[in-house]
Scaffold this active site. Structure first.
Site, PDB file in Angstrom:
ATOM      1  N   GLY A  14       0.816  -1.198   0.000  1.00  0.00           N
ATOM      2  CA  GLY A  14       0.000   0.000   0.000  1.00  0.00           C
ATOM      3  C   GLY A  14       0.854   1.253   0.000  1.00  0.00           C
ATOM      4  O   GLY A  14       2.053   1.223   0.309  1.00  0.00           O
ATOM      5  N   CYS A  15       0.243   2.377  -0.336  1.00  0.00           N
ATOM      6  CA  CYS A  15       1.000   3.627  -0.459  1.00  0.00           C
ATOM      7  C   CYS A  15       1.502   4.116   0.895  1.00  0.00           C
ATOM      8  O   CYS A  15       2.692   4.421   1.047  1.00  0.00           O
ATOM      9  CB  CYS A  15       0.149   4.686  -1.153  1.00  0.00           C
ATOM     10  SG  CYS A  15      -1.508   4.904  -0.448  1.00  0.00           S
ATOM     11  N   TYR A  16       0.624   4.185   1.894  1.00  0.00           N
ATOM     12  CA  TYR A  16       1.080   4.573   3.229  1.00  0.00           C
ATOM     13  C   TYR A  16       2.135   3.599   3.772  1.00  0.00           C
ATOM     14  O   TYR A  16       3.169   4.025   4.309  1.00  0.00           O
ATOM     15  CB  TYR A  16      -0.095   4.625   4.201  1.00  0.00           C
ATOM     16  CG  TYR A  16      -1.030   5.796   4.080  1.00  0.00           C
ATOM     17  CD1 TYR A  16      -0.580   7.111   4.168  1.00  0.00           C
ATOM     18  CD2 TYR A  16      -2.402   5.599   3.926  1.00  0.00           C
ATOM     19  CE1 TYR A  16      -1.464   8.188   4.094  1.00  0.00           C
ATOM     20  CE2 TYR A  16      -3.293   6.658   3.857  1.00  0.00           C
ATOM     21  CZ  TYR A  16      -2.819   7.954   3.942  1.00  0.00           C
ATOM     22  OH  TYR A  16      -3.701   9.010   3.870  1.00  0.00           O
TER      23      TYR A  16
END
Length: 334
Positions: A153-155
Protein backbone atom coordinates in the site's frame (compact mmCIF):
# COMPACT_ATOMS: atom_id res chain seq x y z
CA UNK A 1 9.69 -9.02 -25.18
CA UNK A 2 7.00 -9.78 -22.58
CA UNK A 3 3.32 -9.39 -23.39
CA UNK A 4 1.46 -7.59 -20.62
CA UNK A 5 -2.13 -6.87 -19.71
CA UNK A 6 -3.37 -4.15 -17.35
CA UNK A 7 -6.72 -4.72 -15.65
CA UNK A 8 -8.12 -1.57 -14.08
CA UNK A 9 -6.33 0.54 -16.65
CA UNK A 10 -8.76 3.46 -16.52
CA UNK A 11 -7.91 4.47 -12.94
CA UNK A 12 -5.16 6.84 -11.88
CA UNK A 13 -2.67 4.10 -11.01
CA UNK A 14 -3.66 2.11 -14.10
CA UNK A 15 -2.94 5.06 -16.38
CA UNK A 16 0.45 5.59 -14.73
CA UNK A 17 1.20 1.88 -15.23
CA UNK A 18 0.28 2.12 -18.89
CA UNK A 19 2.60 5.11 -19.29
CA UNK A 20 5.57 3.30 -17.73
CA UNK A 21 4.98 0.04 -19.60
CA UNK A 22 4.40 1.78 -22.92
CA UNK A 23 7.98 3.11 -22.85
CA UNK A 24 9.53 -0.04 -21.34
CA UNK A 25 11.78 -1.62 -24.00
CA UNK A 26 11.02 -5.17 -22.82
CA UNK A 27 7.25 -4.88 -22.48
CA UNK A 28 4.47 -5.02 -25.05
CA UNK A 29 1.03 -3.89 -23.90
CA UNK A 30 -1.39 -6.39 -25.42
CA UNK A 31 -4.49 -5.13 -23.65
CA UNK A 32 -6.01 -2.53 -21.35
CA UNK A 33 -9.09 -3.75 -19.53
CA UNK A 34 -11.66 -2.90 -16.90
CA UNK A 35 -14.53 -4.87 -15.40
CA UNK A 36 -17.35 -5.57 -17.81
CA UNK A 37 -19.68 -3.36 -15.73
CA UNK A 38 -17.38 -0.32 -15.77
CA UNK A 39 -18.64 2.86 -17.41
CA UNK A 40 -15.14 3.22 -18.90
CA UNK A 41 -15.39 0.01 -20.93
CA UNK A 42 -15.12 0.64 -24.66
CA UNK A 43 -13.56 4.08 -24.35
CA UNK A 44 -10.08 5.07 -25.49
CA UNK A 45 -7.55 5.45 -22.67
CA UNK A 46 -6.65 8.88 -24.08
CA UNK A 47 -10.32 9.86 -23.88
CA UNK A 48 -10.21 9.17 -20.13
CA UNK A 49 -6.72 10.61 -19.64
CA UNK A 50 -6.20 13.26 -22.35
CA UNK A 51 -2.50 13.76 -21.58
CA UNK A 52 -1.96 10.32 -23.19
CA UNK A 53 -3.30 11.41 -26.60
CA UNK A 54 -0.85 10.34 -29.29
CA UNK A 55 1.13 8.36 -26.72
CA UNK A 56 -1.15 5.44 -25.86
CA UNK A 57 -3.96 5.21 -28.39
CA UNK A 58 -5.50 1.99 -27.12
CA UNK A 59 -9.07 1.13 -26.15
CA UNK A 60 -10.04 0.07 -22.64
CA UNK A 61 -11.88 -3.21 -23.17
CA UNK A 62 -14.30 -5.03 -20.85
CA UNK A 63 -12.89 -8.12 -19.13
CA UNK A 64 -15.47 -10.81 -19.78
CA UNK A 65 -13.44 -14.03 -19.99
CA UNK A 66 -10.17 -14.43 -18.08
CA UNK A 67 -9.06 -17.49 -20.05
CA UNK A 68 -9.39 -15.55 -23.32
CA UNK A 69 -7.76 -12.43 -21.92
CA UNK A 70 -4.79 -14.46 -20.64
CA UNK A 71 -3.95 -16.05 -23.98
CA UNK A 72 -0.43 -15.09 -25.04
CA UNK A 73 0.03 -12.89 -21.96
CA UNK A 74 3.14 -13.20 -19.79
CA UNK A 75 2.51 -10.53 -17.18
CA UNK A 76 -0.71 -9.15 -15.68
CA UNK A 77 -1.05 -6.01 -13.57
CA UNK A 78 -4.18 -5.79 -11.45
CA UNK A 79 -4.96 -2.16 -10.59
CA UNK A 80 -8.31 -3.27 -9.23
CA UNK A 81 -10.25 -3.26 -5.97
CA UNK A 82 -9.19 -5.89 -3.44
CA UNK A 83 -12.28 -8.04 -3.89
CA UNK A 84 -11.78 -8.05 -7.67
CA UNK A 85 -8.08 -8.91 -7.40
CA UNK A 86 -8.93 -11.69 -4.93
CA UNK A 87 -11.05 -13.36 -7.61
CA UNK A 88 -8.99 -12.54 -10.71
CA UNK A 89 -5.42 -13.21 -9.56
CA UNK A 90 -5.80 -17.01 -9.10
CA UNK A 91 -7.37 -17.31 -12.56
CA UNK A 92 -4.50 -15.48 -14.26
CA UNK A 93 -1.99 -17.44 -12.18
CA UNK A 94 -3.61 -20.70 -13.27
CA UNK A 95 -3.13 -19.56 -16.87
CA UNK A 96 0.62 -19.25 -16.24
CA UNK A 97 0.85 -15.46 -15.95
CA UNK A 98 3.07 -13.60 -13.51
CA UNK A 99 0.70 -11.33 -11.57
CA UNK A 100 1.47 -7.97 -9.96
CA UNK A 101 -1.47 -7.04 -7.73
CA UNK A 102 -1.70 -3.41 -6.62
CA UNK A 103 -4.62 -4.10 -4.27
CA UNK A 104 -4.53 -5.38 -0.71
CA UNK A 105 -5.85 -8.83 -1.57
CA UNK A 106 -2.61 -10.76 -0.95
CA UNK A 107 -0.46 -8.44 1.18
CA UNK A 108 -0.80 -10.14 4.57
CA UNK A 109 -0.59 -13.90 5.12
CA UNK A 110 -3.03 -13.96 8.05
CA UNK A 111 -6.45 -14.84 6.62
CA UNK A 112 -8.20 -13.23 9.60
CA UNK A 113 -6.78 -9.88 8.45
CA UNK A 114 -9.14 -9.89 5.47
CA UNK A 115 -12.20 -10.69 7.56
CA UNK A 116 -11.39 -7.97 10.07
CA UNK A 117 -10.18 -5.18 7.77
CA UNK A 118 -11.49 -5.92 4.27
CA UNK A 119 -14.84 -7.45 5.10
CA UNK A 120 -14.53 -10.74 3.23
CA UNK A 121 -13.31 -14.26 3.89
CA UNK A 122 -10.17 -15.03 1.91
CA UNK A 123 -10.67 -18.05 -0.34
CA UNK A 124 -7.10 -18.59 -1.54
CA UNK A 125 -4.84 -19.44 1.43
CA UNK A 126 -2.40 -21.23 -0.87
CA UNK A 127 -1.72 -18.00 -2.77
CA UNK A 128 -1.52 -16.00 0.46
CA UNK A 129 1.39 -18.26 1.41
CA UNK A 130 3.09 -17.98 -1.98
CA UNK A 131 2.62 -14.25 -2.59
CA UNK A 132 5.76 -12.12 -2.26
CA UNK A 133 5.27 -8.74 -0.63
CA UNK A 134 6.78 -6.29 -3.09
CA UNK A 135 8.56 -3.76 -0.90
CA UNK A 136 11.17 -3.56 -3.62
CA UNK A 137 14.22 -2.32 -1.69
CA UNK A 138 13.90 -5.16 0.82
CA UNK A 139 12.61 -8.03 -1.31
CA UNK A 140 14.87 -8.25 -4.37
CA UNK A 141 15.88 -11.88 -3.78
CA UNK A 142 12.35 -13.09 -3.09
CA UNK A 143 11.00 -11.27 -6.15
CA UNK A 144 13.39 -13.06 -8.51
CA UNK A 145 11.20 -16.15 -8.89
CA UNK A 146 7.81 -14.96 -7.61
CA UNK A 147 4.65 -15.66 -9.57
CA UNK A 148 2.36 -13.45 -7.47
CA UNK A 149 3.66 -10.10 -6.23
CA UNK A 150 1.53 -8.14 -3.77
CA UNK A 151 2.56 -4.51 -4.26
CA UNK A 152 2.48 -2.70 -0.87
CA UNK A 153 0.00 0.00 0.00
CA UNK A 154 1.00 3.63 -0.46
CA UNK A 155 1.08 4.57 3.23
CA UNK A 156 2.90 1.34 4.23
CA UNK A 157 5.60 1.87 1.58
CA UNK A 158 6.78 5.20 3.02
CA UNK A 159 6.34 4.04 6.63
CA UNK A 160 8.34 0.85 6.17
CA UNK A 161 11.12 2.43 4.13
CA UNK A 162 11.53 4.98 6.92
CA UNK A 163 11.42 2.56 9.86
CA UNK A 164 12.94 -0.72 8.69
CA UNK A 165 16.61 0.41 8.77
CA UNK A 166 16.10 1.68 12.32
CA UNK A 167 14.45 -1.51 13.52
CA UNK A 168 16.89 -3.80 11.71
CA UNK A 169 19.76 -2.07 13.52
CA UNK A 170 18.07 -2.06 16.93
CA UNK A 171 18.15 1.72 17.23
CA UNK A 172 14.59 2.29 18.52
CA UNK A 173 13.41 2.03 22.11
CA UNK A 174 10.61 -0.58 21.99
CA UNK A 175 8.90 0.99 25.03
CA UNK A 176 7.69 3.85 22.80
CA UNK A 177 5.78 2.90 19.68
CA UNK A 178 6.63 4.88 16.54
CA UNK A 179 3.90 7.44 15.85
CA UNK A 180 3.15 7.87 12.14
CA UNK A 181 1.20 10.95 11.08
CA UNK A 182 0.56 10.60 7.36
CA UNK A 183 -1.16 12.95 4.91
CA UNK A 184 -2.33 11.95 1.43
CA UNK A 185 -3.80 13.74 -1.55
CA UNK A 186 -7.28 12.92 -2.81
CA UNK A 187 -6.11 10.68 -5.68
CA UNK A 188 -5.57 7.97 -3.06
CA UNK A 189 -9.34 7.57 -2.95
CA UNK A 190 -9.45 6.60 -6.62
CA UNK A 191 -11.01 8.14 -9.70
CA UNK A 192 -14.69 7.65 -8.85
CA UNK A 193 -16.45 10.89 -8.03
CA UNK A 194 -17.23 11.32 -4.33
CA UNK A 195 -17.99 14.30 -2.13
CA UNK A 196 -15.62 12.93 0.51
CA UNK A 197 -12.66 13.10 -1.90
CA UNK A 198 -13.64 16.25 -3.79
CA UNK A 199 -10.97 18.93 -3.55
CA UNK A 200 -13.71 21.49 -2.96
CA UNK A 201 -15.10 19.52 0.00
CA UNK A 202 -11.83 18.30 1.48
CA UNK A 203 -9.89 20.42 3.95
CA UNK A 204 -7.43 18.58 6.19
CA UNK A 205 -8.89 15.81 8.26
CA UNK A 206 -7.76 12.61 9.96
CA UNK A 207 -9.71 9.49 9.10
CA UNK A 208 -9.62 5.76 9.80
CA UNK A 209 -8.35 6.44 13.33
CA UNK A 210 -7.18 3.13 14.84
CA UNK A 211 -8.96 1.13 12.11
CA UNK A 212 -7.36 2.01 8.76
CA UNK A 213 -6.53 -1.20 6.88
CA UNK A 214 -2.98 -0.01 6.20
CA UNK A 215 -2.26 0.06 9.95
CA UNK A 216 -2.16 -3.76 10.37
CA UNK A 217 -0.28 -4.09 7.07
CA UNK A 218 2.45 -1.83 8.45
CA UNK A 219 2.56 -3.70 11.77
CA UNK A 220 2.59 -7.14 10.12
CA UNK A 221 5.58 -6.36 7.91
CA UNK A 222 7.55 -4.28 10.41
CA UNK A 223 7.00 -6.80 13.19
CA UNK A 224 6.45 -4.05 15.76
CA UNK A 225 3.43 -2.04 16.92
CA UNK A 226 2.96 1.54 15.72
CA UNK A 227 0.42 4.33 16.04
CA UNK A 228 -0.77 5.26 12.55
CA UNK A 229 -3.06 8.18 11.77
CA UNK A 230 -3.82 8.96 8.11
CA UNK A 231 -5.08 12.36 6.97
CA UNK A 232 -6.78 13.46 3.77
CA UNK A 233 -5.79 16.85 2.37
CA UNK A 234 -7.07 18.94 -0.55
CA UNK A 235 -4.19 18.42 -2.97
CA UNK A 236 -4.26 15.94 -5.85
CA UNK A 237 -1.41 13.53 -5.16
CA UNK A 238 1.45 12.66 -2.89
CA UNK A 239 1.98 11.39 0.67
CA UNK A 240 4.06 12.92 3.43
CA UNK A 241 4.63 11.03 6.68
CA UNK A 242 6.11 12.51 9.85
CA UNK A 243 7.21 9.69 12.15
CA UNK A 244 8.12 10.30 15.80
CA UNK A 245 10.32 7.71 17.53
CA UNK A 246 12.43 7.30 20.62
CA UNK A 247 16.01 6.10 20.29
CA UNK A 248 17.74 3.71 22.60
CA UNK A 249 20.09 5.36 25.08
CA UNK A 250 23.40 6.25 23.48
CA UNK A 251 22.18 6.16 19.87
CA UNK A 252 23.38 9.22 17.95
CA UNK A 253 22.34 11.04 14.79
CA UNK A 254 25.41 9.51 13.15
CA UNK A 255 24.13 6.02 14.00
CA UNK A 256 20.80 6.87 12.36
CA UNK A 257 22.51 8.28 9.28
CA UNK A 258 24.68 5.17 8.95
CA UNK A 259 21.66 2.87 9.23
CA UNK A 260 19.89 4.70 6.41
CA UNK A 261 23.06 4.85 4.30
CA UNK A 262 23.78 1.15 4.69
CA UNK A 263 20.19 0.27 3.76
CA UNK A 264 19.80 2.54 0.74
CA UNK A 265 23.13 3.72 -0.66
CA UNK A 266 22.70 1.32 -3.58
CA UNK A 267 18.90 1.66 -3.89
CA UNK A 268 18.24 4.14 -6.70
CA UNK A 269 14.64 4.99 -5.83
CA UNK A 270 15.22 5.99 -2.21
CA UNK A 271 16.84 9.41 -1.80
CA UNK A 272 18.33 10.34 1.57
CA UNK A 273 18.73 13.90 2.85
CA UNK A 274 21.99 14.70 4.61
CA UNK A 275 20.50 17.90 5.98
CA UNK A 276 16.92 18.95 6.46
CA UNK A 277 13.82 17.00 5.49
CA UNK A 278 11.97 16.53 2.19
CA UNK A 279 8.83 18.30 1.04
CA UNK A 280 5.94 16.84 -0.92
CA UNK A 281 6.82 18.88 -4.02
CA UNK A 282 10.17 17.07 -4.22
CA UNK A 283 8.55 13.78 -5.25
CA UNK A 284 5.24 14.48 -7.01
CA UNK A 285 5.45 13.03 -10.51
CA UNK A 286 8.61 11.07 -9.64
CA UNK A 287 9.17 7.43 -8.61
CA UNK A 288 11.21 8.18 -5.47
CA UNK A 289 10.70 7.92 -1.75
CA UNK A 290 12.65 10.75 -0.09
CA UNK A 291 13.72 10.42 3.56
CA UNK A 292 15.20 12.92 6.01
CA UNK A 293 15.42 13.04 9.78
CA UNK A 294 16.31 15.10 12.85
CA UNK A 295 17.55 13.98 16.27
CA UNK A 296 17.31 15.76 19.60
CA UNK A 297 18.55 13.74 22.54
CA UNK A 298 16.70 10.42 22.44
CA UNK A 299 13.95 11.80 20.21
CA UNK A 300 13.98 11.10 16.46
CA UNK A 301 11.67 12.52 13.82
CA UNK A 302 11.80 10.93 10.37
CA UNK A 303 10.05 12.48 7.35
CA UNK A 304 9.29 10.29 4.35
CA UNK A 305 7.47 11.44 1.23
CA UNK A 306 6.43 9.82 -2.05
CA UNK A 307 3.94 10.13 -4.88
CA UNK A 308 1.13 7.81 -3.81
CA UNK A 309 0.36 6.87 -7.44
CA UNK A 310 4.02 6.18 -8.30
CA UNK A 311 6.35 4.88 -5.58
CA UNK A 312 3.17 4.15 -3.63
CA UNK A 313 1.65 2.13 -6.48
CA UNK A 314 2.56 1.93 -10.18
CA UNK A 315 6.27 2.84 -10.05
CA UNK A 316 6.87 0.30 -7.31
CA UNK A 317 4.97 -2.31 -9.35
CA UNK A 318 7.25 -1.66 -12.34
CA UNK A 319 10.30 -1.64 -10.06
CA UNK A 320 9.20 -5.10 -8.85
CA UNK A 321 8.73 -6.16 -12.48
CA UNK A 322 12.29 -5.12 -13.26
CA UNK A 323 13.68 -7.02 -10.29
CA UNK A 324 11.55 -10.05 -11.11
CA UNK A 325 12.80 -10.34 -14.70
CA UNK A 326 16.35 -9.08 -14.25
CA UNK A 327 15.93 -5.74 -16.03
CA UNK A 328 17.73 -2.62 -14.75
CA UNK A 329 15.86 -1.62 -11.59
CA UNK A 330 14.88 1.83 -12.87
CA UNK A 331 14.05 0.74 -16.43
CA UNK A 332 11.34 3.08 -17.82
CA UNK A 333 10.98 4.78 -14.42
CA UNK A 334 13.65 7.44 -14.90
Amino acid sequence: MLNTLIVGASGYAGAELATYLNRHPHMNITGLMVSAQSADAGKQLAELHPHLKGIIDLPVLPLENVAEAAKGVDVVFLATAHAVSHDLAPQFLAAGCVVFDLSGAFRVRDAAFYTDFYGFEHQHPEWLEKAVYGLAEWQADALADAQLIAVPGCYPTAAQLALKPLLENGLLNPAQWPVINATSGVSGAGRKASLKSSVCETSLQPYGIFNHRHHPEIVAHLGTPVIFTPHLANFPRGILETITCRLNAGVTAQDVAEAFHNAYHDKPLVRLYREGVPALKDVVGLPFCDIGFAVQGEHLIVVATEDNLLKGASAQAVQCLNLRFGFPETQSLL
